[in-house]
Scaffold this motif. Structure first.
Motif, PDB file in Angstrom:
ATOM      1  N   THR A   1     -12.219  -2.380   8.684  1.00 22.60           N
ATOM      2  CA  THR A   1     -11.910  -3.601   8.731  1.00 22.60           C
ATOM      3  C   THR A   1     -12.970  -4.571   8.780  1.00 22.60           C
ATOM      4  OG1 THR A   1      -9.868  -2.799  10.420  1.00 22.60           O
ATOM      5  CG2 THR A   1     -10.665  -5.118  10.559  1.00 22.60           C
TER       6      THR A   1
ATOM      7  N   ALA B   1       0.801  -1.249   0.068  1.00 23.80           N
ATOM      8  CA  ALA B   1       0.075  -0.042   0.008  1.00 23.80           C
ATOM      9  C   ALA B   1       0.910   1.251  -0.099  1.00 23.80           C
ATOM     10  CB  ALA B   1      -0.845  -0.080   1.169  1.00 23.80           C
TER      11      ALA B   1
ATOM     12  N   GLU C   1     -13.977  -9.859   1.675  1.00 22.25           N
ATOM     13  CA  GLU C   1     -13.236 -11.054   1.181  1.00 22.25           C
ATOM     14  C   GLU C   1     -13.765 -12.275   1.574  1.00 22.25           C
ATOM     15  OE1 GLU C   1      -9.181 -10.647   2.231  1.00 22.25           O
ATOM     16  OE2 GLU C   1      -9.204  -8.728   0.712  1.00 22.25           O
TER      17      GLU C   1
ATOM     18  N   ILE D   1      -3.465  -0.915   6.704  1.00 24.98           N
ATOM     19  CA  ILE D   1      -4.554  -1.583   7.453  1.00 24.98           C
ATOM     20  C   ILE D   1      -5.393  -2.485   6.852  1.00 24.98           C
ATOM     21  CG2 ILE D   1      -6.556  -0.881   8.676  1.00 24.98           C
ATOM     22  CD1 ILE D   1      -5.269   1.896   9.483  1.00 24.98           C
ATOM     23  N   VAL D   2      -5.629  -2.210   5.618  1.00 21.83           N
ATOM     24  CA  VAL D   2      -6.764  -3.008   4.732  1.00 21.83           C
ATOM     25  C   VAL D   2      -5.758  -4.470   4.456  1.00 21.83           C
ATOM     26  CG1 VAL D   2      -7.586  -3.355   2.378  1.00 21.83           C
ATOM     27  CG2 VAL D   2      -8.107  -1.465   3.735  1.00 21.83           C
TER      28      VAL D   2
ATOM     29  N   THR E   1     -13.727  -4.922   4.847  1.00 21.87           N
ATOM     30  CA  THR E   1     -12.404  -5.603   4.212  1.00 21.87           C
ATOM     31  C   THR E   1     -12.772  -7.135   4.621  1.00 21.87           C
ATOM     32  OG1 THR E   1     -11.073  -3.869   4.424  1.00 21.87           O
ATOM     33  CG2 THR E   1     -10.147  -6.024   3.692  1.00 21.87           C
TER      34      THR E   1
ATOM     35  N   VAL F   1     -11.359   4.583   1.295  1.00 21.04           N
ATOM     36  CA  VAL F   1     -10.544   3.270   1.532  1.00 21.04           C
ATOM     37  C   VAL F   1     -11.173   2.269   0.800  1.00 21.04           C
ATOM     38  CG1 VAL F   1      -9.160   2.128   3.129  1.00 21.04           C
ATOM     39  CG2 VAL F   1      -9.646   4.552   3.576  1.00 21.04           C
TER      40      VAL F   1
ATOM     41  N   GLU G   1      -1.398   4.671   4.904  1.00 20.05           N
ATOM     42  CA  GLU G   1      -1.371   3.725   6.230  1.00 20.05           C
ATOM     43  C   GLU G   1      -2.696   3.062   6.387  1.00 20.05           C
ATOM     44  OE1 GLU G   1      -1.287   5.942   9.876  1.00 20.05           O
ATOM     45  OE2 GLU G   1      -1.633   4.127  11.069  1.00 20.05           O
ATOM     46  N   GLU G   2      -3.992   3.669   5.592  1.00 22.39           N
ATOM     47  CA  GLU G   2      -5.057   2.912   5.562  1.00 22.39           C
ATOM     48  C   GLU G   2      -4.975   1.941   4.673  1.00 22.39           C
ATOM     49  OE1 GLU G   2      -4.581   6.369   4.871  1.00 22.39           O
ATOM     50  OE2 GLU G   2      -5.788   7.288   6.646  1.00 22.39           O
ATOM     51  N   GLY G   3      -4.298   1.722   3.619  1.00 20.56           N
ATOM     52  CA  GLY G   3      -4.202   0.809   2.669  1.00 20.56           C
ATOM     53  C   GLY G   3      -3.434  -0.379   3.333  1.00 20.56           C
TER      54      GLY G   3
ATOM     55  N   LYS H   1      -8.293  -2.354  -5.889  1.00 18.40           N
ATOM     56  CA  LYS H   1      -7.207  -3.144  -6.040  1.00 18.40           C
ATOM     57  C   LYS H   1      -7.265  -4.580  -6.010  1.00 18.40           C
ATOM     58  CE  LYS H   1      -3.917  -0.593  -2.899  1.00 18.40           C
ATOM     59  NZ  LYS H   1      -3.275  -0.454  -1.743  1.00 18.40           N
TER      60      LYS H   1
ATOM     61  N   THR I   1      -5.569  -6.509   7.395  1.00 16.25           N
ATOM     62  CA  THR I   1      -6.844  -7.160   7.705  1.00 16.25           C
ATOM     63  C   THR I   1      -7.014  -8.615   6.708  1.00 16.25           C
ATOM     64  OG1 THR I   1      -8.045  -5.299   8.015  1.00 16.25           O
ATOM     65  CG2 THR I   1      -9.354  -6.816   7.507  1.00 16.25           C
ATOM     66  N   GLN I   2      -6.604  -8.222   5.628  1.00 16.50           N
ATOM     67  CA  GLN I   2      -6.683  -9.405   4.657  1.00 16.50           C
ATOM     68  C   GLN I   2      -5.710 -10.498   5.028  1.00 16.50           C
ATOM     69  OE1 GLN I   2      -6.558  -8.863   0.118  1.00 16.50           O
ATOM     70  NE2 GLN I   2      -4.654  -9.881   0.398  1.00 16.50           N
TER      71      GLN I   2
END
Ligand code: B12
Ligand code: SF4
Lengths: 448, 322
Positions: free
Chosen positions: B288, A273, B295, A280-281, B291, B311, A276-278, B318, A284-285
């Motif tokens: 969170t 990313a 998924e 976090i995502v 996301t 976001v 920072e938000e990216g 992406k 999460t993944q």
């Protein structure tokens, strides 16, 4: 992946000598497959067969331990693709990356911040697990210094990141035997890296720069070179591609028993990313999809807390909700005049209420009913939190003997239970509290 | 010897149904855009073994009167538009919403119960303010939902709104209303594969075509049941891909509502220092949750905070890039 009876049979002597106590080699093979017999019972089995059978019974994803003592964490040994199939066992270790180019104060500050960060949820303490130190300077001396500086602040395990085997050697020395993870062996340096970690009690990460083929190739070479604790980095740095990659690694390990991929995975959300938000995502993944170690570039409590909560959620056994023991709980030294409230034994429910009662500073009793670990509304809908259950708890825990009054406060969401509870608990006054626990302090104040 | 890794691919036999929201003038409505969701032949974003013809979409939630009970973080982020659903919807469109999600609070600004007439007026005022497809949710009590949503269905014939929540208790009235006026329904069940299936069967037994049914598996926010929703969605998606026809509806998750209801996204004072800054924590809570559910199979995520919208948009882009 376990072998089938037929696959095992092919490895046996096929003489049907019966010495194992089974009529035929095939019968014995079937028992072995069902884990109802031990290979030791066959005196004639060859050494090669023993080895292949042992290899086949090893877990499909190796359990790798990182760190030592109280801060050791274990990753790997997962057995399913989806948590509903059984459960996920070993939550990914979360690490913060520090570069050896950062100034000494920053390095020390970050290290102690990560070291001390600990947040409680449903009675469970959650913390970060490691610090990654990157040799961004390219200088072995600076790297070593950074490791020493961090070591002076914390016992947390380290991820030592450098392409240079010499720098790694220096850092391993500075780490002082805390079983770090070394990152990473690549096509260019794998032999020297293997030598560097040998005898050093360290795990070694393998990084591919060219897809899964290269990763498998490297992992095979390192395993052949005798490095047992490997960690995989498929190298992809795009959110979607890395999702596919980690899914394939997990599938190949579990479904095909593909040994080169039978190790935990390391990921770097910050490299996927620009923001920072990216990051976090991506974190999460990786928490929900298959990472064993997650190295972050930012540390902020407002982010760490949600991510640790997600990790706790995803790694909770779907068959066993986290619950507390039924019973009578005290808050702020209650007396016989203090109010009595009730709720279920689902941990989340209990701790939501307990947190507010505690924080209110006002004395209270809380009787926890056995609602099979379900939340208030879930348990109510399932018939596990009804007037009968509550009355039973009040009697079982002899609540009345502790009180001068006969009043009990119900959760606002189940106000409908008032009438029935009056019947179940004759002589008691049934009161209805607020719906949400947050409003409890105000409610208690107004009760007084 | 160099390794060549053969990537195992699942051969799915089923696919998610496509559901189109909104109708343009040519189709009997007034929307300037329609949105189609569903159509997947693979698990979320695993492009190597199937296709996702329609990217998941973002809904932004608006309400018919001032959301007094909302977290101050949300109130600060939206400001004045919260008093005016039309202005709010316009703002949501600017922020990049794919669909507008109107939640009828059940009471008006003065605290009186909303009447069917008021609900009808709300949707009539909203339609000209935005060209996007609209989902409409009732206050969440079966009786009241029926009363208000049927009025909405009548007031916006042919717009192909999505109406919900349709539960086992009230699906008949709502489905009849949606059938009569050309709308879609949102079938909602409490985190359970069999209940979700059963409700889809009941709804299709009323001759509602299944390309007009969305499924709400019930959202648990991060820390508040997320793992249950996550797993039930994975199970529903796996069932759908292996050919179970009654689990093949696109899924909608009310992420914003659940995420911003929790103490973590509401309370700034009197919480542990380890919780960090309230705004960042709240937005992260929502991001969170969104996301994780994207998924596990969400086709529509309904959000509340403008920052989350940005976001999540980037995340979807992406993940859709092959
Ligand atoms: C996660 C979840 C589940 C999980 C179980 C989680 C668990 N261990 O309990 C699963 C998936 C298993 C589940 C199952 C079911 N569920 Co369920 N579930 C949820 C969900 C998403 C979250 C529940 C939760 O964890 N809440 C958080 C806890 C902390 O909340 P709480 O216990 O209520 O506590 C709060 C307040 O009540 C208050 N409070 C608590 N105690 C006290 C005490 C006092 C004195 C006071 C004043 C306040 C107070 O403080 C807390 C914080 O504010 C909700 C929907 C939602 N989004 O909320 C549905 C929900 C509760 N479930 C529901 C249903 C119907 C069911 C099922 C019956 C469905 C079915 N037929 O299978 C089953 C029942 C279980 C069974 N038969 O095995 C319904 C209940 C509807 C109703 N009003 O009757 C809900 C509301 C969903 C819905 N909208 O339909 N569920
Ligand atoms: S002891 Fe070994 S060789 Fe003899 S029957 Fe059993 S398995 Fe076959």
């Amino acid at each position: 992946m376990a072998l089938s009876g037929l696959q095992i049979y092919k490895l046996l002597p096929k003489t049907n000598c019966k010495e194992c106590g089974h009529p035929t080699c095939l019968a014995f093979a079937m028992k072995l497959a069902a884990k109802q017999a031990s290979l030791d019972d066959c005196p004639h089995v060859s050494v090669e067969a023993k080895e292949s059978l042992a290899a086949a019974s090893a877990p499909p994803i190796r359990l790798v331990k990182i760190g030592t003592g109280a801060r050791e964490f274990q990753v790997g040994n997962e057995t399913v693709m989806y948590r509903h199939e059984k459960t996920f066992f070993h939550p990914p270790g979360l690490a913060l990356r520090i570069k050896d180019t950062e100034d000494a104060d920053t390095i020390a500050d970050k290290a102690s911040q990560v070291n001390h960060y600990c947040v409680e949820r449903v009675g469970i303490d959650m913390s970060l697990n490691a610090i990654a130190v990157e040799n961004a300077s390219g200088d072995a001396g600076a790297f070593k210094q950074a490791v020493e500086a961090i070591r002076s602040k914390t016992d947390l395990p380290l991820v030592l990141m450098s392409d240079s085997p010499d720098a790694i050697k220096a850092a391993l020395q500075a780490d002082g035997g805390h079983k770090p993870l070394v990152y990473a062996a690549t096509t260019d340096n794998w032999q020297a890296m293997a030598d560097a970690v040998k005898g050093a009690n360290a795990a070694l990460a393998v990084r591919s720069r060219d897809g899964l083929d290269e990763l498998a190739d490297l992992a095979t070479k390192l395993a052949d070179a005798g490095v047992e604790d490997l960690v995989l980095d498929p190298g992809s740095r795009a959110l979607g591609k890395s999702l596919s990659d980690v899914t394939q690694l997990r599938r190949l390990a579990l479904k095909k028993n593909f040994r080169p991929f039978g190790y935990p995975i390391i990921t770097f959300p910050g490299e996927v990313a620009d923001t920072e938000e990216g990051e976090i995502v991506a974190a999460t993944q990786y928490i929900s999809k298959y990472a064993g170690i997650i190295v972050m570039d930012h540390f902020d409590p407002a982010v760490a807390y949600p991510l640790l909560t997600l990790r706790l959620n995803i790694y909770t056994d779907p068959q066993k909700p986290i619950s507390v023991d039924p019973g009578i709980y005290e808050f702020n030294n209650p007396t016989a005049d203090s109010p009595l409230l009730t709720t279920t034994n689902f941990s989340l429910t209990y701790f939501s209420v307990a947190g507010e009662l505690d924080g209110s500073g006002m004395p209270a009793w809380l009787v926890i009913c056995d609602a099979e670990g379900m939340s208030v509304l879930t348990a109510w809908a399932a018939g596990k939190f009804d007037a009968e259950t509550i009355a039973k708890a009040v009697k079982t825990f002899d609540v009345a003997s502790k009180l001068n009054h006969k009043k009990i406060v119900l959760p606002g969401h189940v106000s409908v239970l008032s009438g029935e509870l009056e019947e179940e608990l004759p002589g008691w006054e049934i009161m209805v509290g607020p719906r949400e626990a947050v409003d409890l302090p105000a409610y208690l104040k107004q009760l007084r | 010897m160099p390794e060549t890794v053969e990537v195992p691919k699942e051969r799915w036999t089923g696919a998610i149904r496509e559901v189109t929201l909104g109708a343009t003038a040519g189709e009997g409505g007034t929307r300037t855009r329609t949105v189609t969701v569903g159509g997947e032949t693979t698990l979320p974003f695993l492009h190597f073994e199937g296709s996702m013809p329609n990217p998941p979409v973002i809904g932004i939630e608006i309400q018919d009167s001032y959301p007094d009970d909302w977290s101050s973080v949300l109130k600060d982020a939206w400001g004045d538009v919260l008093n005016d659903p039309a202005a709010w919807a316009k703002k949501a469109e600017e922020l990049g919403a794919d669909v507008i999600v109107l939640k009828l609070r059940g009471t008006d600004a003065a605290g009186n119960p909303t009447t069917a007439k008021q609900a009808a007026a709300t949707i009539k005022n909203l339609l000209p303010a935005t060209g996007l497809p609209i989902l409409v949710r009732g206050p969440g009590q079966a009786e009241r939902d029926n009363e208000l949503l049927v009025a909405v269905a009548e007031a916006a014939p042919g717009e192909r709104l999505a109406l919900g929540l349709c539960e086992d208790k009230n699906y008949r009235t709502l489905v009849a209303g949606a059938l009569a006026h050309g709308h879609v329904v949102i079938a909602s069940s409490p985190i359970d594969v069999n209940l979700a299936k059963q409700l889809n069967i009941l709804i299709s037994d009323m001759r509602m075509p299944l390309d007009r049914v969305l499924m709400d598996p019930t959202t648990g926010a991060l820390g508040y049941g997320l793992e249950y929703t996550y797993s039930v969605m994975e199970r529903l998606r796996l069932a759908a891909l292996t050919g179970d026809g009654m689990t093949q509806q696109p899924m909608v998750c009310f992420v914003g509502e659940e995420s911003w209801r929790q103490k973590e996204s509401r309370q700034a004072q009197g919480v542990p220092g380890e919780w960090g800054d309230i705004e960042k924590r709240g937005v992260t809570w929502e991001t969170t949750t969104a996301t994780a559910l994207l998924e596990s199979g969400a086709d529509i995520v309904v959000l509340r905070h403008p920052k989350t919208v940005g976001v999540v948009r980037e995340t979807i882009d992406k993940l859709m890039a092959e």
